[in-house]
Design an enzyme around this catalytic site. Sequence first.
Site, PDB file in Angstrom:
ATOM      1  N   TYR A   1       0.851  -1.188   0.000  1.00 17.13           N
ATOM      2  CA  TYR A   1       0.000   0.000   0.000  1.00 17.13           C
ATOM      3  C   TYR A   1       0.888   1.240   0.000  1.00 17.13           C
ATOM      4  CZ  TYR A   1      -3.522   3.441   0.883  1.00 17.13           C
ATOM      5  OH  TYR A   1      -4.339   4.537   0.738  1.00 17.13           O
TER       6      TYR A   1
ATOM      7  N   GLN B   1     -10.774   0.771   1.099  1.00 14.62           N
ATOM      8  CA  GLN B   1     -11.209  -0.125   0.026  1.00 14.62           C
ATOM      9  C   GLN B   1     -10.032  -0.883  -0.594  1.00 14.62           C
ATOM     10  OE1 GLN B   1     -11.539   3.178   0.084  1.00 14.62           O
ATOM     11  NE2 GLN B   1     -11.282   4.143  -1.922  1.00 14.62           N
TER      12      GLN B   1
ATOM     13  N   ASN C   1      -2.915   6.369   6.738  1.00 11.48           N
ATOM     14  CA  ASN C   1      -3.558   7.143   7.801  1.00 11.48           C
ATOM     15  C   ASN C   1      -4.235   6.201   8.798  1.00 11.48           C
ATOM     16  OD1 ASN C   1      -5.976   6.282   6.604  1.00 11.48           O
ATOM     17  ND2 ASN C   1      -6.272   8.202   5.500  1.00 11.48           N
TER      18      ASN C   1
ATOM     19  N   SER D   1       2.969   9.310  11.092  1.00  7.30           N
ATOM     20  CA  SER D   1       4.403   9.365  11.356  1.00  7.30           C
ATOM     21  C   SER D   1       4.728  10.114  12.642  1.00  7.30           C
ATOM     22  CB  SER D   1       5.108  10.031  10.180  1.00  7.30           C
ATOM     23  OG  SER D   1       6.497   9.859  10.294  1.00  7.30           O
TER      24      SER D   1
ATOM     25  N   GLN E   1       9.224  15.806   9.938  1.00  9.27           N
ATOM     26  CA  GLN E   1       8.170  14.836  10.241  1.00  9.27           C
ATOM     27  C   GLN E   1       6.817  15.510  10.401  1.00  9.27           C
ATOM     28  OE1 GLN E   1       8.243  11.259  10.341  1.00  9.27           O
ATOM     29  NE2 GLN E   1       9.937  12.031   9.118  1.00  9.27           N
TER      30      GLN E   1
ATOM     31  N   HIS F   1       4.464  15.736   7.400  1.00  8.84           N
ATOM     32  CA  HIS F   1       3.834  14.527   6.849  1.00  8.84           C
ATOM     33  C   HIS F   1       2.313  14.639   6.868  1.00  8.84           C
ATOM     34  CE1 HIS F   1       6.428  11.321   5.523  1.00  8.84           C
ATOM     35  NE2 HIS F   1       7.277  11.544   6.500  1.00  8.84           N
TER      36      HIS F   1
ATOM     37  N   GLU G   1       8.839   5.928  16.627  1.00 12.99           N
ATOM     38  CA  GLU G   1       9.050   5.360  15.293  1.00 12.99           C
ATOM     39  C   GLU G   1      10.454   5.745  14.810  1.00 12.99           C
ATOM     40  OE1 GLU G   1       7.138   5.718  10.792  1.00 12.99           O
ATOM     41  OE2 GLU G   1       6.827   7.311  12.253  1.00 12.99           O
ATOM     42  N   HIS G   2      10.734   7.033  14.789  1.00 11.46           N
ATOM     43  CA  HIS G   2      12.054   7.554  14.436  1.00 11.46           C
ATOM     44  C   HIS G   2      12.686   8.165  15.689  1.00 11.46           C
ATOM     45  CE1 HIS G   2       9.600   8.032  10.681  1.00 11.46           C
ATOM     46  NE2 HIS G   2      10.654   7.426  10.151  1.00 11.46           N
TER      47      HIS G   2
ATOM     48  N   ASP H   1      14.569   8.027   5.296  1.00  6.93           N
ATOM     49  CA  ASP H   1      13.334   8.068   4.505  1.00  6.93           C
ATOM     50  C   ASP H   1      13.602   7.775   3.036  1.00  6.93           C
ATOM     51  OD1 ASP H   1      11.415   8.486   6.379  1.00  6.93           O
ATOM     52  OD2 ASP H   1      11.169  10.623   6.006  1.00  6.93           O
TER      53      ASP H   1
ATOM     54  N   GLU I   1       0.896 -36.610  28.898  1.00  6.64           N
ATOM     55  CA  GLU I   1      -0.101 -35.626  28.459  1.00  6.64           C
ATOM     56  C   GLU I   1      -1.424 -36.278  28.090  1.00  6.64           C
ATOM     57  OE1 GLU I   1       2.533 -31.846  26.863  1.00  6.64           O
ATOM     58  OE2 GLU I   1       1.526 -33.095  25.383  1.00  6.64           O
TER      59      GLU I   1
ATOM     60  N   HIS J   1      -0.309 -40.175  19.978  1.00  6.98           N
ATOM     61  CA  HIS J   1       1.046 -39.643  19.803  1.00  6.98           C
ATOM     62  C   HIS J   1       2.080 -40.698  20.195  1.00  6.98           C
ATOM     63  CE1 HIS J   1      -0.859 -35.749  19.318  1.00  6.98           C
ATOM     64  NE2 HIS J   1       0.307 -35.144  19.199  1.00  6.98           N
TER      65      HIS J   1
END
Length: 427
Positions: A124, A186, A209, A233, A255, A258, A322-323, A356, A410, A415
Amino acid sequence: MQIIENPNKKSWSEILKRPTQTVDAIEATVNEIFTEVSQDGDSAIKKYTNKFDGVALASNIVTFIEIEAAVKEVPENLKNAIKQAKANIEVFHKAQKTAKLAIETTNGVDCWQEKRPIQKVGLYIPGGTAPLFSTVLMLAIPAQIAGCKEIILCSPPNKKGKLAPEILFAAQLCGVTKIIKVGGIQAIAGLTFGTQSIPKVYKIFGPGNQFVTVAKQLATKHGVAIDMPAGPSELLVVADETANAAYVASDLLSQAEHGVDSQVILVSTSKVLIDQVSEQVKKQLQALPRKIIAEKAIENSKLIYVEDDATALELIDEYGPEHYIICCKNEDLYVDNINNAGSVFIGDYTPESAGDYASGTNHTLPTNGFSKAYSGVNLDSFMKTMTFQKISKEGLLNIGETIELMAEAEGLQAHKNAVSIRLKDLK
Protein backbone atom coordinates in the site's frame (compact mmCIF):
# COMPACT_ATOMS: atom_id res chain seq x y z
CA MET A 1 5.02 23.64 20.64
CA GLN A 2 4.21 22.98 24.26
CA ILE A 3 7.17 23.18 26.65
CA ILE A 4 7.02 20.80 29.62
CA GLU A 5 9.57 20.83 32.44
CA ASN A 6 10.38 17.83 34.63
CA PRO A 7 7.06 16.02 34.16
CA ASN A 8 6.05 13.66 36.94
CA LYS A 9 6.22 10.00 35.90
CA LYS A 10 2.54 9.59 36.67
CA SER A 11 1.77 12.11 33.92
CA TRP A 12 4.01 10.56 31.26
CA SER A 13 1.30 8.43 29.65
CA GLU A 14 -0.92 11.48 29.21
CA ILE A 15 1.91 13.71 27.98
CA LEU A 16 3.11 11.10 25.49
CA LYS A 17 -0.34 10.25 24.13
CA ARG A 18 -0.54 10.18 20.32
CA PRO A 19 -2.98 12.56 18.58
CA THR A 20 -4.99 9.76 17.01
CA GLN A 21 -8.64 8.81 17.05
CA THR A 22 -9.69 5.73 18.96
CA VAL A 23 -10.17 2.52 17.04
CA ASP A 24 -13.84 2.52 18.06
CA ALA A 25 -14.39 5.81 16.23
CA ILE A 26 -13.04 4.35 12.98
CA GLU A 27 -13.92 0.66 13.12
CA ALA A 28 -17.58 1.04 12.15
CA THR A 29 -16.63 2.74 8.86
CA VAL A 30 -13.95 0.14 8.15
CA ASN A 31 -16.31 -2.76 8.85
CA GLU A 32 -18.97 -1.30 6.55
CA ILE A 33 -16.56 -0.97 3.63
CA PHE A 34 -15.03 -4.41 4.24
CA THR A 35 -18.49 -5.99 4.16
CA GLU A 36 -19.39 -4.29 0.88
CA VAL A 37 -16.12 -5.18 -0.81
CA SER A 38 -16.37 -8.82 0.31
CA GLN A 39 -19.89 -9.01 -1.17
CA ASP A 40 -19.77 -6.71 -4.20
CA GLY A 41 -16.12 -6.76 -5.26
CA ASP A 42 -15.12 -4.20 -7.89
CA SER A 43 -18.45 -2.38 -7.82
CA ALA A 44 -17.84 -1.52 -4.17
CA ILE A 45 -14.25 -0.54 -4.98
CA LYS A 46 -15.48 1.87 -7.68
CA LYS A 47 -18.14 3.29 -5.37
CA TYR A 48 -15.67 4.20 -2.64
CA THR A 49 -12.99 5.40 -5.05
CA ASN A 50 -15.59 7.81 -6.42
CA LYS A 51 -16.68 8.82 -2.92
CA PHE A 52 -13.27 9.31 -1.28
CA ASP A 53 -11.00 10.17 -4.23
CA GLY A 54 -13.55 12.02 -6.32
CA VAL A 55 -12.95 10.12 -9.54
CA ALA A 56 -14.94 7.52 -11.52
CA LEU A 57 -12.58 5.04 -13.18
CA ALA A 58 -13.45 2.90 -16.18
CA SER A 59 -10.63 0.59 -15.08
CA ASN A 60 -8.46 0.73 -12.00
CA ILE A 61 -5.64 -1.37 -13.45
CA VAL A 62 -2.57 0.55 -14.60
CA THR A 63 -1.62 -0.43 -18.16
CA PHE A 64 1.83 -0.82 -19.69
CA ILE A 65 1.09 2.21 -21.88
CA GLU A 66 0.40 4.31 -18.75
CA ILE A 67 3.68 3.17 -17.21
CA GLU A 68 5.64 4.01 -20.36
CA ALA A 69 4.10 7.49 -20.49
CA ALA A 70 4.79 8.07 -16.79
CA VAL A 71 8.44 7.07 -17.11
CA LYS A 72 8.92 9.78 -19.75
CA GLU A 73 7.48 12.40 -17.38
CA VAL A 74 10.03 11.82 -14.63
CA PRO A 75 13.04 14.18 -14.97
CA GLU A 76 16.36 12.42 -15.59
CA ASN A 77 18.01 13.83 -12.47
CA LEU A 78 15.18 12.44 -10.33
CA LYS A 79 15.40 9.08 -12.10
CA ASN A 80 19.10 8.98 -11.25
CA ALA A 81 18.38 9.91 -7.63
CA ILE A 82 15.79 7.11 -7.38
CA LYS A 83 18.25 4.66 -8.91
CA GLN A 84 20.96 5.63 -6.40
CA ALA A 85 18.52 5.22 -3.51
CA LYS A 86 17.48 1.86 -4.96
CA ALA A 87 21.10 0.71 -5.09
CA ASN A 88 21.70 1.60 -1.42
CA ILE A 89 18.46 -0.04 -0.28
CA GLU A 90 19.38 -3.18 -2.25
CA VAL A 91 22.84 -3.36 -0.68
CA PHE A 92 21.45 -3.13 2.85
CA HIS A 93 18.59 -5.60 2.30
CA LYS A 94 20.64 -8.16 0.34
CA ALA A 95 23.06 -8.21 3.28
CA GLN A 96 20.17 -9.45 5.45
CA LYS A 97 20.06 -12.82 3.66
CA THR A 98 20.88 -15.71 5.95
CA ALA A 99 22.15 -19.18 5.12
CA LYS A 100 20.42 -22.46 5.86
CA LEU A 101 20.87 -23.41 9.51
CA ALA A 102 21.41 -27.13 10.08
CA ILE A 103 22.24 -29.09 13.24
CA GLU A 104 22.20 -32.68 14.49
CA THR A 105 20.49 -32.32 17.87
CA THR A 106 21.35 -35.89 18.85
CA ASN A 107 22.79 -38.83 16.93
CA GLY A 108 20.48 -39.59 14.02
CA VAL A 109 18.22 -36.52 14.49
CA ASP A 110 18.84 -33.84 11.87
CA CYS A 111 17.01 -30.51 12.16
CA TRP A 112 17.34 -27.54 9.87
CA GLN A 113 15.80 -24.18 9.12
CA GLU A 114 15.26 -22.58 5.73
CA LYS A 115 13.48 -19.48 4.50
CA ARG A 116 10.87 -19.25 1.76
CA PRO A 117 9.35 -16.12 0.22
CA ILE A 118 5.74 -15.14 0.84
CA GLN A 119 4.27 -15.81 -2.59
CA LYS A 120 1.66 -13.03 -2.78
CA VAL A 121 2.17 -9.63 -1.15
CA GLY A 122 0.23 -6.38 -1.32
CA LEU A 123 2.01 -3.04 -1.08
CA TYR A 124 0.00 0.00 0.00
CA ILE A 125 1.50 3.30 -1.15
CA PRO A 126 -0.11 6.44 0.32
CA GLY A 127 -1.11 9.18 -2.11
CA GLY A 128 -3.11 12.17 -0.99
CA THR A 129 -1.12 15.30 -0.20
CA ALA A 130 2.23 13.55 -0.74
CA PRO A 131 2.50 10.56 -3.11
CA LEU A 132 5.21 8.52 -1.41
CA PHE A 133 7.15 6.96 -4.28
CA SER A 134 10.01 6.36 -1.82
CA THR A 135 7.78 3.80 -0.08
CA VAL A 136 7.62 1.86 -3.34
CA LEU A 137 11.39 1.36 -3.07
CA MET A 138 11.19 0.42 0.61
CA LEU A 139 8.61 -2.31 0.00
CA ALA A 140 9.14 -3.57 -3.54
CA ILE A 141 12.93 -3.94 -3.27
CA PRO A 142 12.95 -6.39 -0.34
CA ALA A 143 9.93 -8.19 -1.84
CA GLN A 144 11.88 -8.70 -5.06
CA ILE A 145 15.05 -9.77 -3.22
CA ALA A 146 13.02 -12.23 -1.14
CA GLY A 147 11.59 -13.76 -4.31
CA CYS A 148 7.89 -12.97 -3.89
CA LYS A 149 6.07 -14.15 -7.05
CA GLU A 150 3.21 -11.66 -6.99
CA ILE A 151 3.87 -8.08 -5.86
CA ILE A 152 0.61 -6.12 -6.02
CA LEU A 153 0.77 -2.34 -5.55
CA CYS A 154 -2.25 -0.24 -4.59
CA SER A 155 -2.25 3.55 -4.42
CA PRO A 156 -5.08 6.13 -4.56
CA PRO A 157 -5.60 7.96 -7.87
CA ASN A 158 -5.65 11.74 -8.17
CA LYS A 159 -8.66 13.70 -9.47
CA LYS A 160 -7.61 12.88 -13.02
CA GLY A 161 -7.64 9.17 -12.30
CA LYS A 162 -3.86 8.84 -12.43
CA LEU A 163 -1.02 7.86 -10.14
CA ALA A 164 2.05 10.03 -9.72
CA PRO A 165 4.55 9.24 -12.50
CA GLU A 166 7.28 8.81 -9.88
CA ILE A 167 5.28 5.99 -8.24
CA LEU A 168 4.89 4.22 -11.58
CA PHE A 169 8.57 4.69 -12.45
CA ALA A 170 9.69 3.28 -9.10
CA ALA A 171 7.23 0.39 -9.38
CA GLN A 172 8.44 -0.79 -12.77
CA LEU A 173 12.06 -0.29 -11.66
CA CYS A 174 11.59 -2.56 -8.64
CA GLY A 175 9.68 -5.49 -10.11
CA VAL A 176 6.07 -4.78 -9.11
CA THR A 177 3.88 -7.26 -11.01
CA LYS A 178 0.54 -5.41 -10.92
CA ILE A 179 -0.42 -1.79 -10.14
CA ILE A 180 -3.94 -0.83 -9.14
CA LYS A 181 -5.42 2.64 -8.74
CA VAL A 182 -7.20 2.23 -5.42
CA GLY A 183 -6.56 3.65 -1.99
CA GLY A 184 -7.76 3.82 1.58
CA ILE A 185 -9.90 1.24 3.33
CA GLN A 186 -11.21 -0.12 0.03
CA ALA A 187 -7.66 -0.98 -1.12
CA ILE A 188 -6.95 -2.97 2.02
CA ALA A 189 -10.34 -4.69 1.72
CA GLY A 190 -9.64 -5.56 -1.91
CA LEU A 191 -6.27 -7.11 -1.05
CA THR A 192 -7.91 -8.99 1.82
CA PHE A 193 -10.80 -10.59 -0.06
CA GLY A 194 -9.74 -10.32 -3.69
CA THR A 195 -11.99 -8.82 -6.39
CA GLN A 196 -12.24 -9.13 -10.16
CA SER A 197 -9.31 -6.70 -10.55
CA ILE A 198 -7.46 -6.98 -7.22
CA PRO A 199 -5.75 -10.26 -6.34
CA LYS A 200 -6.11 -11.59 -2.81
CA VAL A 201 -2.73 -11.56 -1.08
CA TYR A 202 -1.19 -13.35 1.89
CA LYS A 203 0.36 -10.27 3.56
CA ILE A 204 -0.19 -6.51 3.31
CA PHE A 205 2.56 -3.95 3.74
CA GLY A 206 2.74 -0.19 3.90
CA PRO A 207 1.96 2.89 5.96
CA GLY A 208 -1.21 4.95 5.84
CA ASN A 209 -3.56 7.14 7.80
CA GLN A 210 -5.58 5.98 10.80
CA PHE A 211 -8.28 4.48 8.58
CA VAL A 212 -5.73 2.40 6.66
CA THR A 213 -4.12 1.30 9.93
CA VAL A 214 -7.42 0.05 11.35
CA ALA A 215 -8.27 -1.58 8.01
CA LYS A 216 -4.99 -3.50 8.09
CA GLN A 217 -5.71 -4.66 11.62
CA LEU A 218 -9.16 -5.83 10.52
CA ALA A 219 -7.58 -7.72 7.60
CA THR A 220 -5.85 -9.99 10.12
CA LYS A 221 -9.28 -11.18 11.29
CA HIS A 222 -9.85 -12.47 7.76
CA GLY A 223 -6.66 -14.50 7.56
CA VAL A 224 -4.36 -11.93 5.93
CA ALA A 225 -1.11 -11.01 7.68
CA ILE A 226 0.23 -7.44 7.94
CA ASP A 227 3.68 -5.99 8.40
CA MET A 228 2.78 -4.03 11.54
CA PRO A 229 0.29 -1.47 12.86
CA ALA A 230 1.82 1.60 11.18
CA GLY A 231 -0.14 4.82 11.51
CA PRO A 232 0.70 8.53 11.36
CA SER A 233 4.40 9.36 11.36
CA GLU A 234 6.27 10.38 14.50
CA LEU A 235 9.74 11.47 15.60
CA LEU A 236 11.52 11.89 18.92
CA VAL A 237 14.79 13.80 19.16
CA VAL A 238 16.99 13.66 22.24
CA ALA A 239 19.49 16.52 22.34
CA ASP A 240 21.69 18.34 24.84
CA GLU A 241 23.52 21.67 24.91
CA THR A 242 26.01 20.46 22.27
CA ALA A 243 23.31 20.03 19.62
CA ASN A 244 22.69 22.41 16.72
CA ALA A 245 19.25 23.95 17.36
CA ALA A 246 18.65 24.68 13.69
CA TYR A 247 19.35 21.06 12.76
CA VAL A 248 17.05 19.76 15.49
CA ALA A 249 14.23 22.10 14.41
CA SER A 250 14.62 21.02 10.78
CA ASP A 251 14.28 17.36 11.79
CA LEU A 252 11.17 18.06 13.85
CA LEU A 253 9.57 19.91 10.96
CA SER A 254 10.53 17.21 8.45
CA GLN A 255 8.17 14.84 10.24
CA ALA A 256 5.56 17.45 11.15
CA GLU A 257 4.92 18.14 7.46
CA HIS A 258 3.83 14.53 6.85
CA GLY A 259 0.31 15.14 8.12
CA VAL A 260 -1.81 16.97 10.66
CA ASP A 261 -1.89 13.87 12.87
CA SER A 262 1.90 13.46 12.91
CA GLN A 263 3.70 14.04 16.19
CA VAL A 264 7.22 15.27 16.98
CA ILE A 265 8.87 15.45 20.40
CA LEU A 266 12.13 16.91 21.68
CA VAL A 267 13.56 15.56 24.93
CA SER A 268 16.47 17.60 26.29
CA THR A 269 18.58 18.14 29.38
CA SER A 270 19.13 21.77 28.30
CA LYS A 271 16.53 24.51 28.80
CA VAL A 272 18.62 26.83 26.63
CA LEU A 273 18.49 24.38 23.71
CA ILE A 274 14.73 23.97 24.09
CA ASP A 275 14.26 27.74 23.79
CA GLN A 276 16.57 27.86 20.77
CA VAL A 277 14.78 25.01 19.03
CA SER A 278 11.39 26.59 19.71
CA GLU A 279 12.54 29.79 18.00
CA GLN A 280 14.05 27.88 15.08
CA VAL A 281 10.82 25.94 14.55
CA LYS A 282 8.87 29.19 14.30
CA LYS A 283 11.42 30.66 11.90
CA GLN A 284 11.78 27.64 9.59
CA LEU A 285 8.05 26.98 9.57
CA GLN A 286 7.39 30.20 7.69
CA ALA A 287 9.29 29.01 4.62
CA LEU A 288 7.55 25.63 4.26
CA PRO A 289 5.11 25.04 1.36
CA ARG A 290 3.26 22.63 3.67
CA LYS A 291 3.18 25.17 6.48
CA ILE A 292 -0.50 24.69 7.34
CA ILE A 293 -0.08 20.92 7.73
CA ALA A 294 3.13 21.29 9.75
CA GLU A 295 1.56 23.91 12.02
CA LYS A 296 -1.29 21.58 12.96
CA ALA A 297 1.14 18.75 13.67
CA ILE A 298 3.26 21.07 15.80
CA GLU A 299 0.19 21.71 17.95
CA ASN A 300 0.32 18.03 18.90
CA SER A 301 4.02 18.16 19.66
CA LYS A 302 6.08 18.82 22.77
CA LEU A 303 9.44 20.07 24.02
CA ILE A 304 10.23 18.17 27.21
CA TYR A 305 12.97 19.15 29.66
CA VAL A 306 14.38 16.52 32.01
CA GLU A 307 17.25 16.91 34.46
CA ASP A 308 19.41 13.92 33.56
CA ASP A 309 20.18 11.30 30.92
CA ALA A 310 18.71 8.42 32.95
CA THR A 311 15.30 10.10 33.10
CA ALA A 312 15.49 10.95 29.40
CA LEU A 313 16.20 7.32 28.48
CA GLU A 314 13.35 6.03 30.63
CA LEU A 315 10.91 8.49 29.08
CA ILE A 316 12.06 7.68 25.53
CA ASP A 317 11.64 3.94 26.11
CA GLU A 318 8.17 4.59 27.49
CA TYR A 319 7.24 6.48 24.31
CA GLY A 320 8.78 3.95 21.90
CA PRO A 321 9.30 6.31 18.94
CA GLU A 322 9.05 5.36 15.29
CA HIS A 323 12.05 7.55 14.44
CA TYR A 324 14.65 8.38 17.11
CA ILE A 325 17.42 10.96 16.62
CA ILE A 326 20.34 11.26 19.04
CA CYS A 327 22.24 14.57 19.14
CA CYS A 328 24.16 14.37 22.42
CA LYS A 329 27.81 14.42 23.45
CA ASN A 330 27.30 11.05 25.16
CA GLU A 331 25.65 9.43 22.16
CA ASP A 332 26.88 5.93 23.07
CA LEU A 333 24.83 6.03 26.27
CA TYR A 334 21.64 6.66 24.27
CA VAL A 335 22.54 4.17 21.55
CA ASP A 336 23.44 1.34 23.92
CA ASN A 337 20.49 1.75 26.27
CA ILE A 338 17.53 2.31 23.95
CA ASN A 339 15.18 -0.68 23.82
CA ASN A 340 12.13 0.68 21.99
CA ALA A 341 12.58 2.50 18.68
CA GLY A 342 11.81 1.77 15.05
CA SER A 343 14.92 3.33 13.52
CA VAL A 344 17.76 5.25 15.17
CA PHE A 345 19.68 8.21 13.69
CA ILE A 346 22.93 9.20 15.36
CA GLY A 347 24.77 12.52 15.27
CA ASP A 348 24.40 15.99 13.80
CA TYR A 349 24.82 14.82 10.21
CA THR A 350 22.30 11.99 10.20
CA PRO A 351 18.94 13.58 9.45
CA GLU A 352 15.89 11.35 9.57
CA SER A 353 15.32 12.24 5.90
CA ALA A 354 18.33 10.06 5.01
CA GLY A 355 16.51 6.97 6.25
CA ASP A 356 13.33 8.07 4.50
CA TYR A 357 15.05 8.06 1.14
CA ALA A 358 18.53 6.91 0.40
CA SER A 359 20.81 5.66 3.19
CA GLY A 360 19.62 2.08 2.70
CA THR A 361 17.59 1.31 5.82
CA ASN A 362 13.85 0.82 5.56
CA HIS A 363 11.44 3.64 6.43
CA THR A 364 8.36 1.46 6.99
CA LEU A 365 8.37 1.43 10.78
CA PRO A 366 6.11 0.75 13.79
CA THR A 367 4.28 3.77 15.25
CA ASN A 368 1.99 4.39 18.23
CA GLY A 369 4.47 2.75 20.60
CA PHE A 370 4.44 -0.56 18.69
CA SER A 371 8.25 -0.39 18.48
CA LYS A 372 8.08 -2.01 21.93
CA ALA A 373 7.09 -5.26 20.21
CA TYR A 374 7.47 -4.85 16.42
CA SER A 375 10.43 -4.45 14.08
CA GLY A 376 10.44 -2.22 11.05
CA VAL A 377 10.10 -3.81 7.60
CA ASN A 378 13.16 -5.81 6.57
CA LEU A 379 13.98 -8.71 4.26
CA ASP A 380 12.59 -11.27 6.71
CA SER A 381 9.23 -9.45 6.62
CA PHE A 382 8.74 -10.91 3.14
CA MET A 383 9.83 -14.42 4.08
CA LYS A 384 8.72 -17.31 6.27
CA THR A 385 11.08 -19.45 8.31
CA MET A 386 10.34 -23.15 7.89
CA THR A 387 11.82 -25.95 9.98
CA PHE A 388 12.66 -29.42 8.67
CA GLN A 389 13.73 -32.64 10.35
CA LYS A 390 14.83 -36.11 9.34
CA ILE A 391 15.27 -38.91 11.83
CA SER A 392 17.16 -42.11 11.13
CA LYS A 393 16.51 -45.49 12.75
CA GLU A 394 19.29 -44.72 15.22
CA GLY A 395 17.79 -41.33 15.90
CA LEU A 396 14.34 -42.71 16.69
CA LEU A 397 15.89 -45.28 19.01
CA ASN A 398 17.69 -42.44 20.79
CA ILE A 399 14.64 -40.21 21.41
CA GLY A 400 11.74 -42.63 21.03
CA GLU A 401 11.29 -43.45 24.72
CA THR A 402 11.44 -39.75 25.62
CA ILE A 403 8.59 -39.05 23.19
CA GLU A 404 6.57 -41.99 24.49
CA LEU A 405 6.88 -40.90 28.11
CA MET A 406 5.96 -37.29 27.39
CA ALA A 407 3.00 -38.20 25.18
CA GLU A 408 1.65 -40.64 27.76
CA ALA A 409 2.01 -38.03 30.53
CA GLU A 410 -0.10 -35.63 28.46
CA GLY A 411 -2.71 -38.28 27.85
CA LEU A 412 -2.16 -38.39 24.09
CA GLN A 413 -2.03 -42.10 23.41
CA ALA A 414 -2.07 -41.81 19.62
CA HIS A 415 1.05 -39.64 19.80
CA LYS A 416 2.76 -42.38 21.81
CA ASN A 417 1.55 -45.09 19.45
CA ALA A 418 3.02 -43.31 16.42
CA VAL A 419 6.43 -43.85 18.00
CA SER A 420 5.82 -47.21 19.64
CA ILE A 421 4.73 -48.89 16.38
CA ARG A 422 8.03 -47.88 14.80
CA LEU A 423 10.19 -48.80 17.79
CA LYS A 424 8.61 -52.27 17.83
CA ASP A 425 9.90 -52.86 14.29
CA LEU A 426 13.37 -51.55 15.17
CA LYS A 427 13.96 -53.64 18.30
